[in-house]
Design a protein around this motif. Sequence first.
Motif, PDB file in Angstrom:
ATOM      1  N   ALA A   1       0.835  -1.206   0.000  1.00  0.00           N
ATOM      2  CA  ALA A   1       0.000   0.000   0.000  1.00  0.00           C
ATOM      3  C   ALA A   1       0.867   1.253   0.000  1.00  0.00           C
ATOM      4  CB  ALA A   1      -0.937  -0.004   1.201  1.00  0.00           C
ATOM      5  N   PHE A   2       1.978   1.230   0.731  1.00  0.00           N
ATOM      6  CA  PHE A   2       2.905   2.363   0.725  1.00  0.00           C
ATOM      7  C   PHE A   2       3.441   2.607  -0.680  1.00  0.00           C
ATOM      8  CE2 PHE A   2       7.322   3.784   0.756  1.00  0.00           C
ATOM      9  CZ  PHE A   2       7.206   5.011   1.397  1.00  0.00           C
ATOM     10  N   PHE A   3       3.870   1.548  -1.358  1.00  0.00           N
ATOM     11  CA  PHE A   3       4.415   1.712  -2.705  1.00  0.00           C
ATOM     12  C   PHE A   3       3.332   2.114  -3.704  1.00  0.00           C
ATOM     13  CE2 PHE A   3       8.056  -0.907  -1.148  1.00  0.00           C
ATOM     14  CZ  PHE A   3       9.004   0.074  -1.316  1.00  0.00           C
TER      15      PHE A   3
ATOM     16  N   GLN B   1      -3.928  -5.949  -7.186  1.00  0.00           N
ATOM     17  CA  GLN B   1      -4.987  -5.688  -6.212  1.00  0.00           C
ATOM     18  C   GLN B   1      -4.719  -4.434  -5.386  1.00  0.00           C
ATOM     19  OE1 GLN B   1      -5.420  -9.206  -3.843  1.00  0.00           O
ATOM     20  NE2 GLN B   1      -6.539 -10.302  -5.435  1.00  0.00           N
ATOM     21  N   CYS B   2      -3.980  -3.507  -5.963  1.00  0.00           N
ATOM     22  CA  CYS B   2      -3.702  -2.237  -5.292  1.00  0.00           C
ATOM     23  C   CYS B   2      -4.234  -1.094  -6.142  1.00  0.00           C
ATOM     24  CB  CYS B   2      -2.203  -2.033  -5.078  1.00  0.00           C
ATOM     25  SG  CYS B   2      -1.460  -3.166  -3.905  1.00  0.00           S
ATOM     26  N   LYS B   3      -4.581  -0.013  -5.473  1.00  0.00           N
ATOM     27  CA  LYS B   3      -5.020   1.188  -6.182  1.00  0.00           C
ATOM     28  C   LYS B   3      -4.560   2.406  -5.414  1.00  0.00           C
ATOM     29  CE  LYS B   3      -9.539   0.480  -4.139  1.00  0.00           C
ATOM     30  NZ  LYS B   3     -10.911   0.157  -4.393  1.00  0.00           N
ATOM     31  N   ALA B   4      -4.530   3.520  -6.115  1.00  0.00           N
ATOM     32  CA  ALA B   4      -4.126   4.782  -5.498  1.00  0.00           C
ATOM     33  C   ALA B   4      -5.112   5.865  -5.908  1.00  0.00           C
ATOM     34  CB  ALA B   4      -2.718   5.172  -5.925  1.00  0.00           C
ATOM     35  N   GLU B   5      -5.471   6.688  -4.949  1.00  0.00           N
ATOM     36  CA  GLU B   5      -6.327   7.851  -5.205  1.00  0.00           C
ATOM     37  C   GLU B   5      -5.483   9.088  -4.933  1.00  0.00           C
ATOM     38  OE1 GLU B   5     -10.147  10.088  -3.234  1.00  0.00           O
ATOM     39  OE2 GLU B   5      -9.995   7.921  -3.025  1.00  0.00           O
ATOM     40  N   VAL B   6      -5.294   9.903  -5.981  1.00  0.00           N
ATOM     41  CA  VAL B   6      -4.418  11.064  -5.888  1.00  0.00           C
ATOM     42  C   VAL B   6      -5.256  12.331  -6.010  1.00  0.00           C
ATOM     43  CG1 VAL B   6      -2.419  12.225  -6.880  1.00  0.00           C
ATOM     44  CG2 VAL B   6      -2.552   9.744  -6.929  1.00  0.00           C
TER      45      VAL B   6
ATOM     46  N   THR C   1      -1.838  14.609  -2.431  1.00  0.00           N
ATOM     47  CA  THR C   1      -2.117  13.582  -1.434  1.00  0.00           C
ATOM     48  C   THR C   1      -2.453  12.300  -2.171  1.00  0.00           C
ATOM     49  OG1 THR C   1      -2.998  15.228   0.083  1.00  0.00           O
ATOM     50  CG2 THR C   1      -3.547  12.945   0.536  1.00  0.00           C
ATOM     51  N   SER C   2      -1.805  11.237  -1.788  1.00  0.00           N
ATOM     52  CA  SER C   2      -2.035   9.939  -2.417  1.00  0.00           C
ATOM     53  C   SER C   2      -2.383   8.916  -1.338  1.00  0.00           C
ATOM     54  CB  SER C   2      -0.797   9.488  -3.182  1.00  0.00           C
ATOM     55  OG  SER C   2      -1.003   8.215  -3.750  1.00  0.00           O
ATOM     56  N   ILE C   3      -3.494   8.231  -1.539  1.00  0.00           N
ATOM     57  CA  ILE C   3      -3.911   7.167  -0.624  1.00  0.00           C
ATOM     58  C   ILE C   3      -3.788   5.846  -1.378  1.00  0.00           C
ATOM     59  CG2 ILE C   3      -5.767   6.242   0.795  1.00  0.00           C
ATOM     60  CD1 ILE C   3      -6.908   9.115   0.880  1.00  0.00           C
ATOM     61  N   GLY C   4      -2.882   5.002  -0.936  1.00  0.00           N
ATOM     62  CA  GLY C   4      -2.685   3.689  -1.549  1.00  0.00           C
ATOM     63  C   GLY C   4      -3.417   2.639  -0.743  1.00  0.00           C
ATOM     64  N   ARG C   5      -4.167   1.781  -1.434  1.00  0.00           N
ATOM     65  CA  ARG C   5      -4.918   0.706  -0.777  1.00  0.00           C
ATOM     66  C   ARG C   5      -4.603  -0.610  -1.471  1.00  0.00           C
ATOM     67  NH1 ARG C   5      -8.811   4.858  -0.803  1.00  0.00           N
ATOM     68  NH2 ARG C   5      -9.395   5.476   1.295  1.00  0.00           N
TER      69      ARG C   5
ATOM     70  N   SER D   1      -5.178  -2.930   3.534  1.00  0.00           N
ATOM     71  CA  SER D   1      -4.271  -2.008   4.204  1.00  0.00           C
ATOM     72  C   SER D   1      -4.205  -0.735   3.375  1.00  0.00           C
ATOM     73  CB  SER D   1      -2.888  -2.636   4.341  1.00  0.00           C
ATOM     74  OG  SER D   1      -2.033  -1.775   5.057  1.00  0.00           O
ATOM     75  N   SER D   2      -4.047   0.389   4.026  1.00  0.00           N
ATOM     76  CA  SER D   2      -3.934   1.650   3.290  1.00  0.00           C
ATOM     77  C   SER D   2      -2.842   2.510   3.919  1.00  0.00           C
ATOM     78  CB  SER D   2      -5.263   2.400   3.272  1.00  0.00           C
ATOM     79  OG  SER D   2      -5.586   2.863   4.556  1.00  0.00           O
ATOM     80  N   ARG D   3      -2.213   3.282   3.073  1.00  0.00           N
ATOM     81  CA  ARG D   3      -1.185   4.234   3.504  1.00  0.00           C
ATOM     82  C   ARG D   3      -1.431   5.546   2.787  1.00  0.00           C
ATOM     83  NH1 ARG D   3      -0.693   0.634   6.527  1.00  0.00           N
ATOM     84  NH2 ARG D   3       1.172  -0.478   7.160  1.00  0.00           N
ATOM     85  N   THR D   4      -1.177   6.658   3.466  1.00  0.00           N
ATOM     86  CA  THR D   4      -1.376   7.982   2.894  1.00  0.00           C
ATOM     87  C   THR D   4      -0.039   8.718   2.875  1.00  0.00           C
ATOM     88  OG1 THR D   4      -3.623   8.058   3.789  1.00  0.00           O
ATOM     89  CG2 THR D   4      -2.645  10.150   3.134  1.00  0.00           C
ATOM     90  N   LEU D   5       0.273   9.269   1.710  1.00  0.00           N
ATOM     91  CA  LEU D   5       1.482  10.074   1.552  1.00  0.00           C
ATOM     92  C   LEU D   5       1.087  11.464   1.038  1.00  0.00           C
ATOM     93  CD1 LEU D   5       3.881   7.538  -0.200  1.00  0.00           C
ATOM     94  CD2 LEU D   5       3.820   8.150   2.199  1.00  0.00           C
TER      95      LEU D   5
END
Length: 151
Positions: A55-57, A106-111, A129-133, A141-145
């Motif tokens: 999720a971070f990547f 199975q990952c996605k990112a919302e920017v 802002t990018s939210i990776g899930r 799992s999700s991470r926000t950068l």
Amino acid sequence: MCPNHLASSLKKQQGSMLMVALFIIVVMGLLVAALSRLVISSSSMVSTEVLGIRAFFAAQTGLELGLAELYPLQRKTSASDSTATGESLVCEEAKNYNFSTSGLAQCKAEVSCVESNDTNVGIKHYYLTSIGRCGEGSYTSSRTLEMEVWQ
């Protein structure tokens, strides 16, 4: 006297080996159950850690894709530049990216992007802002950068 004493002693101990064997079996069963619970918990923690890293990547890749759209490589720098596109730097609405590569399956990112003008200096600030899930169902799992860039 000795043979009678030996015979009565053996009769008193009859079945004690069965109790010792039963005790050992119960203790070993409890030990196996505790170790299996530990292994299951450990594998669950490793799965969660792997999803978190993925999720971070995914979030980091989303930021990089957002930067590439905000600052394209072939951006027109002067009126005489005919090889580049004439797109200006614009923060658009949030974009969603679904990844299909093996590392980010199975990952996605919302920017999302927010533009802020600094009137004192005349510099434009962009807040990405990018939210990776990653994952599906109960295992997600999700991470926000966040990133600040300026022009």
